[in-house]
Enzyme design. Structure first.
Site, mmCIF file in Angstrom:
data_model
loop_
_atom_site.group_PDB
_atom_site.id
_atom_site.type_symbol
_atom_site.label_atom_id
_atom_site.label_comp_id
_atom_site.label_asym_id
_atom_site.label_seq_id
_atom_site.Cartn_x
_atom_site.Cartn_y
_atom_site.Cartn_z
ATOM 1 N N SER A 172 12.471 -14.155 -3.788
ATOM 2 C CA SER A 172 13.649 -14.632 -3.054
ATOM 3 C C SER A 172 13.200 -15.530 -1.919
ATOM 4 C CB SER A 172 14.436 -13.451 -2.476
ATOM 5 O OG SER A 172 15.443 -13.896 -1.588
ATOM 6 N N TYR A 174 14.920 -6.300 3.677
ATOM 7 C CA TYR A 174 14.909 -6.847 2.311
ATOM 8 C C TYR A 174 13.907 -7.989 2.199
ATOM 9 C CZ TYR A 174 16.555 -9.678 -1.637
ATOM 10 O OH TYR A 174 16.624 -10.423 -2.794
#
Length: 251
Positions: free
Chosen positions: A144, A157
């Site tokens: 990501s 995250y």
């Protein structure tokens, strides 16, 4: 084996209900893929995902898999490879968590890290070993853009994805020359059920767009894929923004 255009005939998706994973499977089935294994926790959603792909003409089966149960990975995934060669493994599982809650709940924060990083390291190594033993195949790892720089909004995250990204890059180097191709995919914000109701981030993308980038990356034997591609230059600039200024940015 892959066809002349690099499309896999067999696919294993770790995270069998992942919207990106399923979009990729649909795209590849439309090309050449005929055997799909969806690995995930048994659930009505996993069963429905398998049914939807069977309707496209593929041989689809579900595989019980729990990212957090690392002790079971070798046996669970080994059974898939024992059935025959796997041309492509897509590591697509992960959880966002809830940043505001997780900051005050270390157990919940650790669960995000264990799922996204520890579970992925375990499953990634098991699959990498199996691909190397068969002498070919691709391991595609969904990272990501959140892992590129710590942000106040999602650093728990993001840190888990940063660790996964570095692991996958190193694994790719370790497997170079073995016939196994490792590709890291770095999407920006993806419009999905998980992000429904949230304010849309700049340069947001879709599961279908990520799937298209994955297919193109496979054909090119890319090692890193950004989705959208313009994020590569954006993040090159963001990485060099002074930290006091970065704290003030609405990101």
């Amino acid at each position: 084996m892959k066809d002349a255009f690099g499309a896999p005939q067999s696919l294993l998706v770790l995270g069998g209900t992942s919207e990106i994973g399923l979009a990729t499977a649909r795209r590849l089935i439309a090309r050449r893929t005929r055997t799909v294994r969806l690995a995930g926790r048994p659930s009505p959603a996993l069963t429905a995902a398998a049914d939807s792909l069977r309707a496209l003409g593929a041989d689809v089966r579900t595989v019980p898999f729990d990212a957090l149960d690392t002790a079971s990975h070798e046996e669970a995934l080994g059974k898939v490879f024992a059935e025959g060669d796997v041309d492509m493994v897509l590591l697509a599982f992960g959880v966002f968590g809830d940043q505001a809650r997780d900051e005050s709940d270390p157990v919940a924060a650790a669960r995000v890290a264990q799922t996204n990083y520890t579970g992925a390291v375990s499953a990634g190594l098991v699959c990498a070993g199996a691909l190397q033993a068969q002498g070919h195949g691709s391991l595609v790892v969904l990272s990501s853009v959140a892992g590129e720089r710590a942000r106040r909004a999602d650093f728990i995250y993001g840190s888990s994805k940063a660790g996964l990204d570095v692991f996958a890059q190193g694994l790719g180097d370790a497997l170079h020359g073995t016939g196994v191709h490792v590709m890291v995919v770095r999407p920006g914000s993806v419009r999905s059920k998980a992000t429904a109701g949230l304010a849309e981030a700049p340069l947001a993308t879709t599961p279908e767009a990520v799937a298209g980038a994955i297919e193109l990356g496979l054909r090119r034997r890319s090692e890193t894929v950004w989705v959208p591609g313009s994020l590569r230059m954006v993040m090159a600039a963001v990485r060099h923004v002074p930290r006091p200024l970065f704290r003030r940015l609405p990101v």
